[in-house]
Scaffold this active site. Sequence first.
Site, PDB file in Angstrom:
ATOM      1  N   HIS A  12      48.007  11.326 -97.287  1.00 41.04           N
ATOM      2  CA  HIS A  12      46.756  12.047 -97.540  1.00 41.04           C
ATOM      3  C   HIS A  12      46.939  13.067 -98.651  1.00 41.04           C
ATOM      4  CE1 HIS A  12      44.923  11.456 -93.242  1.00 41.04           C
ATOM      5  NE2 HIS A  12      45.385  10.335 -93.758  1.00 41.04           N
ATOM      6  N   ARG A  38      45.348   8.529 -99.969  1.00 37.47           N
ATOM      7  CA  ARG A  38      43.955   8.743 -99.562  1.00 37.47           C
ATOM      8  C   ARG A  38      43.491  10.073-100.134  1.00 37.47           C
ATOM      9  NH1 ARG A  38      41.351  10.231 -93.687  1.00 37.47           N
ATOM     10  NH2 ARG A  38      41.906  12.306 -94.442  1.00 37.47           N
ATOM     11  N   TYR A  97      35.102  17.049 -93.768  1.00 36.77           N
ATOM     12  CA  TYR A  97      36.142  16.251 -93.132  1.00 36.77           C
ATOM     13  C   TYR A  97      37.320  16.029 -94.077  1.00 36.77           C
ATOM     14  CZ  TYR A  97      39.026  12.461 -91.907  1.00 36.77           C
ATOM     15  OH  TYR A  97      40.158  11.737 -91.681  1.00 36.77           O
ATOM     16  N   HIS A 149      34.201   8.636 -93.312  1.00 36.98           N
ATOM     17  CA  HIS A 149      34.131   9.199 -91.967  1.00 36.98           C
ATOM     18  C   HIS A 149      32.731   9.100 -91.352  1.00 36.98           C
ATOM     19  CE1 HIS A 149      36.066  11.689 -88.776  1.00 36.98           C
ATOM     20  NE2 HIS A 149      37.118  11.083 -89.248  1.00 36.98           N
ATOM     21  N   GLU A 181      36.668   3.697 -96.388  1.00 35.11           N
ATOM     22  CA  GLU A 181      36.834   3.633 -94.928  1.00 35.11           C
ATOM     23  C   GLU A 181      35.599   4.149 -94.203  1.00 35.11           C
ATOM     24  OE1 GLU A 181      40.505   5.453 -93.811  1.00 35.11           O
ATOM     25  OE2 GLU A 181      39.775   6.016 -91.823  1.00 35.11           O
ATOM     26  N   GLU A 193      39.077   2.594 -86.606  1.00 32.67           N
ATOM     27  CA  GLU A 193      39.976   3.529 -85.914  1.00 32.67           C
ATOM     28  C   GLU A 193      39.410   3.996 -84.578  1.00 32.67           C
ATOM     29  OE1 GLU A 193      40.141   6.536 -89.060  1.00 32.67           O
ATOM     30  OE2 GLU A 193      39.137   7.930 -87.718  1.00 32.67           O
ATOM     31  N   ARG A 226      41.226  -1.389 -88.719  1.00 30.59           N
ATOM     32  CA  ARG A 226      42.037  -0.184 -88.512  1.00 30.59           C
ATOM     33  C   ARG A 226      42.395   0.124 -87.061  1.00 30.59           C
ATOM     34  NH1 ARG A 226      43.394   3.544 -91.358  1.00 30.59           N
ATOM     35  NH2 ARG A 226      42.431   5.337 -90.356  1.00 30.59           N
ATOM     36  N   HIS A 233      45.361   2.847 -88.105  1.00 30.95           N
ATOM     37  CA  HIS A 233      45.166   4.293 -88.075  1.00 30.95           C
ATOM     38  C   HIS A 233      46.519   4.973 -87.817  1.00 30.95           C
ATOM     39  CE1 HIS A 233      42.802   7.765 -85.921  1.00 30.95           C
ATOM     40  NE2 HIS A 233      43.020   8.051 -87.179  1.00 30.95           N
ATOM     41  N   ASP A 261      47.167  12.865 -84.724  1.00 31.87           N
ATOM     42  CA  ASP A 261      46.863  12.843 -83.288  1.00 31.87           C
ATOM     43  C   ASP A 261      47.424  11.585 -82.611  1.00 31.87           C
ATOM     44  OD1 ASP A 261      44.471  12.366 -85.122  1.00 31.87           O
ATOM     45  OD2 ASP A 261      43.800  11.261 -83.362  1.00 31.87           O
ATOM     46  N   GLU A 288      48.580   3.736 -92.264  1.00 30.95           N
ATOM     47  CA  GLU A 288      48.352   5.153 -92.562  1.00 30.95           C
ATOM     48  C   GLU A 288      49.554   5.982 -92.114  1.00 30.95           C
ATOM     49  OE1 GLU A 288      44.948   6.871 -90.577  1.00 30.95           O
ATOM     50  OE2 GLU A 288      44.884   8.571 -91.953  1.00 30.95           O
ATOM     51  N   TRP A 299      30.199  13.350 -87.271  1.00 29.93           N
ATOM     52  CA  TRP A 299      31.322  14.087 -87.848  1.00 29.93           C
ATOM     53  C   TRP A 299      32.317  13.089 -88.425  1.00 29.93           C
ATOM     54  CZ3 TRP A 299      36.633  14.145 -86.610  1.00 29.93           C
ATOM     55  CH2 TRP A 299      37.393  15.019 -87.450  1.00 29.93           C
TER      56      TRP A 299
END
Length: 402
Positions: free
Chosen positions: A122, A147, A159, A212, A236, A262, A283, A312, A316, A339, A402
């Site tokens: 990222h 990304r 985001y 997103h 994406e 994802e 994903r 993904h 997290d 990713e 979101w």
Amino acid sequence: MKIIDAKVIVCSPGRNFVTLKIITDEGLYGVGDATLNGREKAVVSYLEDYVIPMLIGRDPQRIEDIWQYLYRGVYWRRGPIGMTAIAAVDTALWDIKAKAANMPLYQLLGGRSRDKIMVYTHANGLDLGSTLEQVGKAIDQGYKAVRVQSGIPGVAGTYGVSKNNKKYEPADSDLPTEDTWSTEKYLNYAPKLFAEVRKQFGDDIHLLHDVHHRLTPIEAARLGKELEPYHLFWMEDPVPAENQESFKLIRHHTTTPIAVGEVFNSIHDCRELIQNQLIDYIRTTVVHAGGISQLKRIADFASLFHVKTGCHGATDLSPICMAAALHFDYSVANFGIQEHMAHSEKMESVFTRDYRYVDGYFTPGEAIGHGADIDESIAKKYPYKRACLPVNRLEDGTLWNW
Ligand code: EZ4
Ligand code: CO
């Protein structure tokens, strides 16, 4: 072999992780990631109150039968909480089976299909200049794919962009914070951003971008079309994907490749997208889509329709998920990209792992099993702390995706 015990370990070394450990009568054990960002405790309860009591006494070698038992046998199929719990069991059981076979997991999955696994990292910044700087840093670190997310002029916070110069971590508050969104300002800015990135860094680096879930199909069509000169690796989650058919409209208008999935937890969530060739990358990943067992089914199905994998891999998803995903990526025929959003040192201190990064690529390592584990004594030092993902509102106050 019999399952004699299983336990859930919750820890928060900078963010929350839920880990399932399944223990057998032969001294072998396996671990699986069960983290569902912002709803961790719901999965803990699902595992402790229902799944673990059903596992005791079963043969851990019967991975498929246990998967079916926890899926078909529950009556209430699918859903992120149940499927994350199934994923954790499935990952731990593949770990045990590979340990029993004395092999790294990828060998059980058919052996390696490639020498190394391309990952994307990222790059994000509050404005154009700082975003470009981060892209340059990623390229200097050897990444072949980046990304790119950037703050939008005139919009406070968005985001994928760090608010405080710390590493981006979206579940940043006890209860949800509220972001603001302007589709108009975003659509005007995004093509300018990618024009600058290409101008500065040339054509060879793979560029990815995460919308997103924020656009409508016709808006996503416009964005895809306007980004075509900058040949993205993928765009994406252009729109929320409950209505799979709506991707036909995007597809009719643009050749920018599309990646989705994802938040999916079932093969049925992506069936139409795949069989109608409405996406290019799927994903779904180990922890949220029912483990290695269902991910293999999705990948095999996708291979019939020229769709590749793009698991993904945000922070997290714990290092245990990352390890399992890398064994999957190594073995599957239609791998696309993986990713990689690096965990902090504190997060990594709780987990041991065997995967390694070299110059834009990962390998899963040759350790027996999936090669990742949790250090329970270190985990104990970091108790659970509730943290929610933000919600998003349009400038007039309307609640948005979101
Ligand atoms: O927002 O994993 O592509 N990556 C993403 C992630 C998700 C988080 C949500 O928990 O979209 O950053
Ligand atoms: Co995403």
